[in-house]
Design an enzyme around this catalytic site. Sequence first.
Site, PDB file in Angstrom:
ATOM      1  N   CYS A 165       8.646   4.181   2.377  1.00 41.95           N
ATOM      2  CA  CYS A 165       8.326   3.294   1.254  1.00 41.95           C
ATOM      3  C   CYS A 165       8.831   3.826  -0.081  1.00 41.95           C
ATOM      4  CB  CYS A 165       6.824   3.047   1.183  1.00 41.95           C
ATOM      5  SG  CYS A 165       5.818   4.531   0.960  1.00 41.95           S
ATOM      6  N   GLU A 171      -0.991  -0.025  -1.095  1.00 40.78           N
ATOM      7  CA  GLU A 171       0.183   0.844  -1.203  1.00 40.78           C
ATOM      8  C   GLU A 171       1.372   0.073  -0.651  1.00 40.78           C
ATOM      9  OE1 GLU A 171      -0.015   3.366  -2.900  1.00 40.78           O
ATOM     10  OE2 GLU A 171      -2.153   3.805  -2.903  1.00 40.78           O
TER      11      GLU A 171
END
Length: 478
Positions: A248, A214
Amino acid sequence: MNPVSPLQQAFDLQYLASRQHLEVPAMLRKERLLRVQRMLDEHGPVLTAAVQADFGIRSPQLTEFADLLVLRSQLKQALRRLERWMRPRHVWTPLHLLPARARIERQPLGVVGIISPWNYPLQLSLGPAITALAAGNRVMLKPSELAPHTAAQLAAAVEQYFAPDEFCVVQGDSYLSSQFAGLHFDHLMFTGSTAVGRRVAQAAAVHLTPTTLELGGKSPCILASDCDMAQAALRVAHGKLLNAGQTCIAPDYVLLPRGQEAAFEQAYRQAVAQLFPRIVGNPDYASIIHQRHLVRLRNLLQQAQSLGAQVQVIDPALGQQAAAPSWGDAAQRQMLPTLVWNVQPTMTLMQEEIFGPILPVVPYDRLDDAIAAINAGPRPLALYWFGKDEKARDTVLRRTVSGGVTVNDTLLHVAHDNLPFGGVGDSGWGAYHGEQGFLRFSHQKAVCLQGRWSAVQWLYPPYGARFDKIMALLRRWV
């Protein structure tokens, strides 16, 4: 003879347990999830205080909302749906294999390693752990060394509720992280930057360890000409400034119809002031995690200015009497929100993930130009679209590839338990959350059960006229 390191000993303990106890019934999995739930209930305030200590300034309400609420939602879903996720899936058998029956059985992989980041240190540590435990695995967690208080409290809490061969936390620096990535896990999950993700993938490849990465990336936000500018600016500002941009999937840059620059600037300034009437000394506005990261962000701005960019710093408290900050160096790391205009693709600001409260704005003339700008770079982790025209929206969805999308808002898709969360290309691979995460951390074993009589035997050699006739029939039916 070299002694076995404590890290290797911890792994060996879990590995042996996973091989000795292959079957992990639903009752045991639920009991482990309930232990995580109790841990959050009883240690939530201590963990929240640890997160605040690591950041210097980060509102406990933010941690409750962005970390603990998400974890509780994931736990509730897993406990409610676990037995259905575990159930074997019966699949249709093709004609030429009848009367065989077939199913897919979902088994634990074994030992799952998790390397988690510092920005949401509870959610991004325990979220994958919850999913891996639901799938029946043992879990080893390596939290970020940039959040040492949180790592220490996580280690103490997990040790209180779990045996070391079930779930353990290891603490250490980046060198330990590299050793951790090289262990022979059955699956390794990493959340962090693309650059470090590449190194993690290389370390895992030595043992052919499957990975879920990720990562980050340049997540674009497209504003259409028909969007509600005030509403869009508020939602973009919230997504960008939550955790001071250290997210993110934060909007990394805005694509704006040319001619609407002044309107967006005014709306964004008003949105910032609505969310954060002041920045420095505001307990609701997180500080940058470390001085090194603050220097990196300032360098991005300086390099952009040197190449012709226009930098507009937003200070909502300008001209007002602000309370003196009481957090020392942490208050100095509360970076003011900043808009950047006249950016160029060659600027580092437009090449690297920003991970801070800096928002470049890129005007576009046609929607095709905005789509082309997105597709010219690596595929992003998230994409945001603001507008009322459903046809234009669907054009963007169809002609771009991203890990996930939220329409007319930001961040929401990551909080939706029934949507897979993950990247694509440079923004990562593999998805988790909900059943997708359960499958990611499970082995789907194919099982074919043949009966006493089998039609396949008519296709055994020696081949001849009978074989040719049967194959001719099968070619018509298959």
